[in-house]
Design an enzyme around this catalytic site. Structure first.
Site, PDB file in Angstrom:
ATOM      1  N   SER A 171       0.827  -1.198   0.000  1.00  0.00           N
ATOM      2  CA  SER A 171       0.000   0.000   0.000  1.00  0.00           C
ATOM      3  C   SER A 171       0.870   1.260   0.000  1.00  0.00           C
ATOM      4  CB  SER A 171      -0.953  -0.032   1.199  1.00  0.00           C
ATOM      5  OG  SER A 171      -1.925   0.985   1.096  1.00  0.00           O
ATOM      6  N   ASP A 267      -8.285  -2.837  -7.389  1.00  0.00           N
ATOM      7  CA  ASP A 267      -7.756  -2.618  -6.043  1.00  0.00           C
ATOM      8  C   ASP A 267      -8.862  -2.120  -5.112  1.00  0.00           C
ATOM      9  OD1 ASP A 267      -4.882  -1.971  -4.553  1.00  0.00           O
ATOM     10  OD2 ASP A 267      -6.508  -0.634  -3.949  1.00  0.00           O
ATOM     11  N   HIS A 337      -6.619  -5.709  -1.666  1.00  0.00           N
ATOM     12  CA  HIS A 337      -5.583  -4.698  -1.468  1.00  0.00           C
ATOM     13  C   HIS A 337      -4.508  -5.297  -0.565  1.00  0.00           C
ATOM     14  CE1 HIS A 337      -3.886  -0.663  -1.280  1.00  0.00           C
ATOM     15  NE2 HIS A 337      -3.853  -0.722   0.038  1.00  0.00           N
TER      16      HIS A 337
END
Length: 390
Positions: A171, A267, A337
Site C-alpha cells: 500500500s 484494487d 488490497h
C-alpha cells in the site's frame, strides 16, 4: 490429566503456532532521535527483524508497512497517538507470513533471507522532512529521516555485506518502495538490488462525481510533509506539477533499478477511497458494491472495467513502464488490497494464479531470471476463480 496428555497438547499447540507464522520482536532505533528521525509524536522509529540463515544469510528483504497517509495537521493529529504515528503504540511482536515467512514450503525463494518489516509512523510514505516543529501540535514530519536512520541501522547489522537485496512494501509502503528504489540501490552500489511494490500503484484519477480527490490529497501530503525535495529528482525536474511525482505512474518512469509491480486491477482500497469516496456517492448507489464486488450490478462492473478503473489503471501502469525492460508485474483481477503478506494469496495450494503461476512463482522467476515472461496481466473480472477477494 497425565503428563503424556499434557505433552501431547503442548505438541499440538506448538505445531499450530508454527503453522500460523513467526512472531518477531520489535526493535526501536533509539539512536535516531538524535538525528531528528522520529515518528509523528517524536518517538523513535522501529522495525521487526528476523535473521537469515544458511544460503540466505547474505540476502536481505526490507518491507515497508502500509497505512494510508495524513495530508494536513488535523489528519496527522488523528494518527499521532496510534501505531501509525507513534512507536509507543506499536505491538511488541509482529507475525511474519507470506513473503516474510521463514518456512520453505510457504515462501520458497525468501524463507531463509534476512527479513525486515519497517513500521510506518510518519504518514507520508517515508518522504517528509520538515525541520520546524509546531509546539502546539508537536507534530514531526520526518519520514525521510526515519528511512535513512533505519537503513543505517540495518547496514551496520550486516546489510552492507549483502549479496542480494530487495526493497518491498504494501500500500503506502508499496509506494515507498517505488519512491526509494534507486536510493536503496545507491546505498548498496555493489549489490544486486531489486524492488517490489505491492498494492502501491495508486493512479491519478477522478472519482465518479468528477472530483480529483486523490490528486488533491497527494498534493497536500507533499506540502504538509515537505516531501517535494525527497521525490525522485529525475521526475520532479521534468514535471510542470512536480508534486505529481508522488504518483507511481510518473515516478516509475525514472526508476533505474529493476522493479516488480503486484496489484489488483480492481484494487479494493482505490475503489472505496479513490473511485467512490463517500462524498461522491451521496445516494449510496455504490455502497454495497464497493465493499463487496459480488454485489455489483452488471452496469457497475462494466463501469469499473472500462470507464472508471481497470482500463485507466492498466493505461497508467503500462504507460509508466513502457520504456523499461526490467519491470515485472502480476496484475490479477481480484478485488483485494495488499497480497504479498497473505499466505493464502502469496503461496499455498489454493493461491491466486495467473497462467498457472502464483505470484510467489512469478516474483521468484523475475528475481532469479528463471523466466523471461514477467508480465502477468489477468483477464477481466470475474474470469479468475482462484481470486482471493476482500
Amino acid at each position: 490429566m497425565g503428563l503424556s496428555q499434557w505433552l501431547n497438547i503442548l505438541a499440538h499447540v506448538l505445531i499450530f503456532l508454527k503453522a500460523e507464522g513467526l512472531s518477531v520482536d520489535i526493535t526501536y532505533v533509539r539512536s535516531a532521535i538524535a538525528k531528528g528521525a522520529v515518528c509523528l509524536d517524536g518517538s523513535p522509529p522501529a522495525y521487526h527483524f528476523d535473521k537469515g540463515f544458511g544460503a540466505g544469510s547474505s540476502k536481505w528483504l526490507v518491507h515497508h508497512e502500509g497505512g494510508s497517509w495524513c495530508d494536513n495537521v488535523t489528519t496527522c493529529l488523528s494518527r499521532k497517538n496510534t501505531e501509525l504515528g507513534s512507536s509507543k503504540y506499536m505491538a511488541k511482536q509482529y507475525d511474519f507470513s507470506g513473503i516474510l515467512s521463514d518456512k520453505q514450503d510457504l515462501n520458497p525463494d525468501f524463507y531463509n533471507w534476512n527479513r525486515i518489516k519497517i513500521r510506518y509512523c510518519d504518514g507520508a510514505s517515508f518522504t517528509g522532512d520538515v525541520d520546524a516543529v509546531n509546539p502546539e501540535t508537536n507534530l514531526h514530519f520526518r519520514g525521510e529521516r526515519i528511512w535513512h536512520a533505519i537503513m543505517d541501522d540495518l547496514l551496520a547489522k550486516g546489510m552492507r555485506h549483502a549479496e542480494n537485496a530487495i526493497l518491498t512494501g504494501c500500500s503506502s509502503g508499496g509506494l515507498a518502495s517505488i519512491l526509494h528504489c534507486d536510493t536503496f540501490q545507491a546505498l548498496l552500489p555493489a549489490v544486486k538490488v531489486k524492488c517490489i511494490a505491492d498494492a502501491g500503484f495508486f493512479i491519478k484519477k477522478k472519482d465518479i462525481s468528477g472530483v480529483r480527490g486523490i490528486e488533491i490529497s497527494f498534493s497536500q501530503v507533499v506540502a504538509t510533509h515537505g516531501s517535494l525535495k525527497n521525490l525522485p529528482s529525475a521526475c520532479t525536474s521534468k514535471m510542470k506539477k512536480p508534486e505529481l511525482c508522488f504518483f507511481p505512474q510518473y515516478a516509475i518512469r525514472y526508476v533505474r533499478t529493476p522493479i516488480f509491480v503486484i496489484n489488483a486491477a480492481y484494487d479494493s482500497w482505490q475503489i472505496k477511497n479513490v473511485l467512490v469516496p463517500r462524498a461522491a456517492d451521496s445516494r449510496g448507489l455504490w455502497k454495497s458494491c464497493k465493499y463487496d464486488i459480488t454485489n455489483c450490478s452488471q452496469s457497475q462492473i462494466h463501469a469499473m472495467q472500462l470507464s472508471y478503473f481497470r482500463a485507466q489503471f492498466l493505461n497508467a501502469l503500462l504507460g509508466g513502464v513502457k520504456n523499461s525492460t526490467s519491470t515485472g508485474m502480476f496484475i490479477d483481477s481480484c478485488f483485494v488490497h495488499c497480497q504479498t503478506e497473505r499466505q493464502k494469496v502469496w503461496f499455498s495450494k489454493d493461491s491466486t494464479i495467473i497462467e498457472n503461476k502464483t505470484m510467489a512463482n512469478v516474483v521468484g522467476d523475475w528475481l532469479y531470471d528463471r523466466d523471461h515472461l514477467f508480465g502477468k496481466i489477468d483477464c477481466p473480472y470475474p474470469c479468475n476463480p482462484t481470486c482471493y477477494n476482500d
